[in-house]
Motif scaffolding. Structure first.
Motif, PDB file in Angstrom:
ATOM      1  N   PRO A  15      -2.939  -2.035   1.920  1.00 12.68           N
ATOM      2  CA  PRO A  15      -2.883  -0.718   1.269  1.00 12.68           C
ATOM      3  C   PRO A  15      -4.242  -0.165   0.828  1.00 12.68           C
ATOM      4  CG  PRO A  15      -1.135  -2.124   0.436  1.00 12.68           C
ATOM      5  CD  PRO A  15      -2.003  -2.975   1.325  1.00 12.68           C
ATOM      6  N   GLU A  16      -5.121  -1.043   0.322  1.00 14.00           N
ATOM      7  CA  GLU A  16      -6.433  -0.555  -0.125  1.00 14.00           C
ATOM      8  C   GLU A  16      -7.285  -0.089   1.054  1.00 14.00           C
ATOM      9  OE1 GLU A  16      -6.580  -5.043   0.282  1.00 14.00           O
ATOM     10  OE2 GLU A  16      -5.218  -3.630  -0.669  1.00 14.00           O
ATOM     11  N   THR A  17      -7.120  -0.705   2.203  1.00 14.89           N
ATOM     12  CA  THR A  17      -7.847  -0.290   3.398  1.00 14.89           C
ATOM     13  C   THR A  17      -7.283   1.025   3.927  1.00 14.89           C
ATOM     14  OG1 THR A  17      -8.355  -2.588   3.926  1.00 14.89           O
ATOM     15  CG2 THR A  17      -8.569  -0.989   5.725  1.00 14.89           C
ATOM     16  N   VAL A  18      -5.966   1.162   3.910  1.00 15.22           N
ATOM     17  CA  VAL A  18      -5.325   2.411   4.333  1.00 15.22           C
ATOM     18  C   VAL A  18      -5.808   3.561   3.448  1.00 15.22           C
ATOM     19  CG1 VAL A  18      -3.123   3.643   4.520  1.00 15.22           C
ATOM     20  CG2 VAL A  18      -3.312   1.297   5.356  1.00 15.22           C
ATOM     21  N   ALA A  19      -5.856   3.335   2.133  1.00 16.60           N
ATOM     22  CA  ALA A  19      -6.277   4.381   1.198  1.00 16.60           C
ATOM     23  C   ALA A  19      -7.742   4.770   1.389  1.00 16.60           C
ATOM     24  CB  ALA A  19      -6.042   3.927  -0.240  1.00 16.60           C
ATOM     25  N   ALA A  20      -8.564   3.840   1.813  1.00 20.69           N
ATOM     26  CA  ALA A  20     -10.003   4.096   1.936  1.00 20.69           C
ATOM     27  C   ALA A  20     -10.420   4.656   3.289  1.00 20.69           C
ATOM     28  CB  ALA A  20     -10.781   2.805   1.662  1.00 20.69           C
TER      29      ALA A  20
END
Length: 141
Positions: free
Chosen positions: A46-51
């Motif tokens: 999720p943090e990679t998707v958001a970034a």
């Protein structure tokens, strides 16, 4: 199905149909985008998707057969390789095993804060996309 592969069902709406009574060619590109982005959201943390976001750089599409309003269509994609900030996908649009279109596409990963190209981290490529370290399809470092 490996982490490199992903499929989604396609719901054809009356707005997809052109003056000739079949799905307009431009909709196929929307379906490619839908399945590629769905793949990203499914496998990346999720943090990679958001970034990160993705922009299309190139599509090469071969239309085989038309699709119609009541058809059950599936878009299946395979991540072939990651090279720095670029990802290369092969997508097939089919109806009951009958190929309607084949698409090779290249996408650029963008940092959502800077809006500049961003390399895919090797660990993300290996862990979430199933691209092993020894596989020659990752050229990000």
């Amino acid at each position: 199905m490996s982490a490199n592969a992903h499929a989604i069902p396609i719901h054809i709406t009356p707005d997809d149909i052109d003056f000739m009574g079949h799905v307009n060619n431009a909709r196929y590109l929307n379906w490619v985008q839908d399945v590629v982005l769905s793949h990203w959201r499914k496998v990346a943390p999720p943090e990679t998707v958001a970034a990160h976001a993705w922009v299309a750089l190139k599509h090469e599409i071969t239309y085989r057969r038309p699709a119609f309003l009541k058809d059950d269509v599936v878009a299946s994609t395979v991540l072939e390789k990651i090279a720095g900030a670029r990802a290369f996908y092969n997508t097939v649009i089919d109806r009951g095993g009958e190929v309607l279109a084949e698409v090779q596409s290249m996408w650029c990963c963008i940092d959502t804060n800077t809006l500049r190209p961003a390399r895919i981290d090797r660990n993300v490529a290996e862990k979430y996309f199933g691209l092993p370290r020894q596989q020659k399809t990752y050229t990000g470092e």
